[in-house]
Design an enzyme around this catalytic site. Structure first.
Site, PDB file in Angstrom:
ATOM      1  N   GLU A  35       0.821  -1.209   0.000  1.00 11.38           N
ATOM      2  CA  GLU A  35       0.000   0.000   0.000  1.00 11.38           C
ATOM      3  C   GLU A  35       0.860   1.267   0.000  1.00 11.38           C
ATOM      4  O   GLU A  35       0.537   2.244  -0.682  1.00 11.38           O
ATOM      5  CB  GLU A  35      -0.956   0.003   1.189  1.00 11.38           C
ATOM      6  CG  GLU A  35      -2.104  -0.990   1.063  1.00 11.38           C
ATOM      7  CD  GLU A  35      -3.006  -0.704  -0.129  1.00 11.38           C
ATOM      8  OE1 GLU A  35      -3.033   0.435  -0.621  1.00 11.38           O
ATOM      9  OE2 GLU A  35      -3.693  -1.640  -0.578  1.00 11.38           O
ATOM     10  N   TYR A 118      -5.962   6.734   4.403  1.00 10.93           N
ATOM     11  CA  TYR A 118      -6.143   5.749   3.340  1.00 10.93           C
ATOM     12  C   TYR A 118      -5.423   4.446   3.680  1.00 10.93           C
ATOM     13  O   TYR A 118      -6.004   3.356   3.625  1.00 10.93           O
ATOM     14  CB  TYR A 118      -5.644   6.279   1.982  1.00 10.93           C
ATOM     15  CG  TYR A 118      -5.524   5.159   0.987  1.00 10.93           C
ATOM     16  CD1 TYR A 118      -6.653   4.669   0.335  1.00 10.93           C
ATOM     17  CD2 TYR A 118      -4.305   4.507   0.783  1.00 10.93           C
ATOM     18  CE1 TYR A 118      -6.574   3.585  -0.517  1.00 10.93           C
ATOM     19  CE2 TYR A 118      -4.215   3.416  -0.066  1.00 10.93           C
ATOM     20  CZ  TYR A 118      -5.343   2.964  -0.710  1.00 10.93           C
ATOM     21  OH  TYR A 118      -5.276   1.868  -1.536  1.00 10.93           O
ATOM     22  N   ASP A 136      -9.537   5.804  -2.755  1.00  7.79           N
ATOM     23  CA  ASP A 136      -8.433   6.345  -3.544  1.00  7.79           C
ATOM     24  C   ASP A 136      -9.012   7.024  -4.781  1.00  7.79           C
ATOM     25  O   ASP A 136     -10.241   7.149  -4.925  1.00  7.79           O
ATOM     26  CB  ASP A 136      -7.409   5.253  -3.895  1.00  7.79           C
ATOM     27  CG  ASP A 136      -7.920   4.288  -4.964  1.00  7.79           C
ATOM     28  OD1 ASP A 136      -9.132   4.309  -5.294  1.00  7.79           O
ATOM     29  OD2 ASP A 136      -7.107   3.503  -5.491  1.00  7.79           O
ATOM     30  N   CYS A 191     -13.375   1.556 -15.319  1.00 11.89           N
ATOM     31  CA  CYS A 191     -13.907   2.914 -15.193  1.00 11.89           C
ATOM     32  C   CYS A 191     -12.749   3.912 -15.081  1.00 11.89           C
ATOM     33  O   CYS A 191     -12.612   4.647 -14.103  1.00 11.89           O
ATOM     34  CB  CYS A 191     -14.818   2.980 -13.959  1.00 11.89           C
ATOM     35  SG  CYS A 191     -15.852   4.455 -13.898  1.00 11.89           S
ATOM     36  N   CYS A 198     -16.884   1.194 -20.861  1.00 15.81           N
ATOM     37  CA  CYS A 198     -18.242   0.995 -20.322  1.00 15.81           C
ATOM     38  C   CYS A 198     -18.855  -0.329 -20.780  1.00 15.81           C
ATOM     39  O   CYS A 198     -19.635  -0.936 -20.048  1.00 15.81           O
ATOM     40  CB  CYS A 198     -19.140   2.162 -20.711  1.00 15.81           C
ATOM     41  SG  CYS A 198     -18.622   3.736 -19.972  1.00 15.81           S
ATOM     42  N   CYS A 201     -18.292  -3.017 -18.282  1.00 19.33           N
ATOM     43  CA  CYS A 201     -18.604  -2.697 -16.882  1.00 19.33           C
ATOM     44  C   CYS A 201     -19.728  -3.576 -16.344  1.00 19.33           C
ATOM     45  O   CYS A 201     -20.816  -3.628 -16.930  1.00 19.33           O
ATOM     46  CB  CYS A 201     -19.002  -1.226 -16.762  1.00 19.33           C
ATOM     47  SG  CYS A 201     -19.376  -0.758 -15.054  1.00 19.33           S
ATOM     48  N   CYS A 207     -25.605   2.360 -13.728  1.00 16.96           N
ATOM     49  CA  CYS A 207     -24.696   3.501 -13.566  1.00 16.96           C
ATOM     50  C   CYS A 207     -25.423   4.816 -13.837  1.00 16.96           C
ATOM     51  O   CYS A 207     -25.983   5.020 -14.925  1.00 16.96           O
ATOM     52  CB  CYS A 207     -23.509   3.346 -14.516  1.00 16.96           C
ATOM     53  SG  CYS A 207     -22.433   4.791 -14.561  1.00 16.96           S
TER      54      CYS A 207
END
Length: 291
Positions: A35, A118, A136, A191, A198, A201, A207
């Site tokens: 991370e 975070y 994020d 995305c 799309c 997705c 959406c």
């Protein structure tokens, strides 16, 4: 709301990237290191360095026992090398105060040096399977489009962004942690900021952005981070000299890396202030602890 948790986590199980820090045997320490390394740095650059670090320093006490100079050298070309010093400091506290095991509680994680909101939540969710809103850039963009119908996320607002993601998470720990990972992966793979895919997705039908006709983003322009000619570039060039040397070097060696003496000296001074370089008694320069 635009995010069906079951559909999205099912998609993640099928197409989520096979990354070493996602393996079941990866420790919380491995997740924490990943991370920190992944902040503002692409996966492809992080993965080989992460593998080297985990082989060399499999537990926090191993990293803490190394010098700051060794840690900065091993950070290589990941950029933002202060992250290496923060990890080193956190490792020392984890080894001394937490039995060499990364804590699982968000507040305890936040008390570690250099660990922000975070990272603390990412470790709680991805290492320990806890319900914690992990926000994020990718997650903010998915929420902006799928939930709010906007082309992109506006300026960050910690309170609003956390509340947005909190509202999407299932109540139980394990499904919530899985959804946190899935939201992030959707933003990274499908995305995307430019040219979102799309057609691929899993939550396209629900959406809000596509239902609104995919309006263009009309908010404040984002700052594009340039690199060439910046202090970041010069600091990196100066550090490269030290990483490639066996010991302390003369300033004349450092002067060769950049033509603009004012900027070069300013960057050298900032590296000293940040603890990434040290000056010896006889005026040479070295990585921390290597003289």
């Amino acid at each position: 709301m635009g995010v069906d948790a079951d559909v999205l986590t099912g998609w993640f199980d099928e197409v989520g990237r096979d990354l070493p820090w996602r393996e079941p045997e990866c420790t919380a320490w491995g997740v924490l290191v990943s991370e920190i390394m992944l902040q503002q740095t692409p996966v492809a650059r992080v993965q080989p360095i992460w593998l080297e670090w985990m082989a060399r320093w499999p537990v926090p006490s191993a990293l803490a026992a190394s010098s700051q100079g060794e840690v900065v050298r091993a950070w290589g070309k990941l950029g933002y090398p202060r992250r290496a010093l923060r990890l080193h400091a956190a490792a020392a506290v984890i080894a001394a105060e937490h039995g060499d095991v990364v804590p699982s509680d968000v507040d305890t994680l936040l008390a570690l040096p250099g660990i922000g909101a975070y990272t603390a939540r990412a470790v709680a969710a991805f290492a320990y399977g806890k319900r914690a809103p992990v926000v994020d850039t990718n997650v903010r963009r998915v929420v902006a489009r799928a939930v709010h119908g906007a082309g992109d996320a506006g300026p960050p607002s910690n309170t609003r962004d956390m509340a947005d993601v909190e509202a999407l998470l299932p109540p139980a720990d394990a499904p919530a942690a899985k959804l946190s990972a899935a939201l992030m992966e959707l933003g990274a793979l499908v995305c995307t900021a430019r040219s979102p895919r799309c057609a691929d997705c899993p939550i396209y039908d629900d959406c809000a952005w596509q239902r609104a006709g995919k309006p263009a983003y009309a908010g404040p322009a984002k700052q594009v981070q340039k690199f060439a000619g910046t202090d970041r570039q010069v600091r990196g060039l100066l550090l490269d000299v030290l990483r490639g040397s066996e010991g302390p070097v003369e300033k004349a060696r450092l002067d060769l890396v950049w033509h603009e003496s004012g900027q070069r000296d300013r960057c050298l001074d900032s590296l000293l202030v940040d603890g990434l370089l040290e000056q010896t008694g006889d005026g040479l320069f070295a990585l921390p602890g290597e003289h």
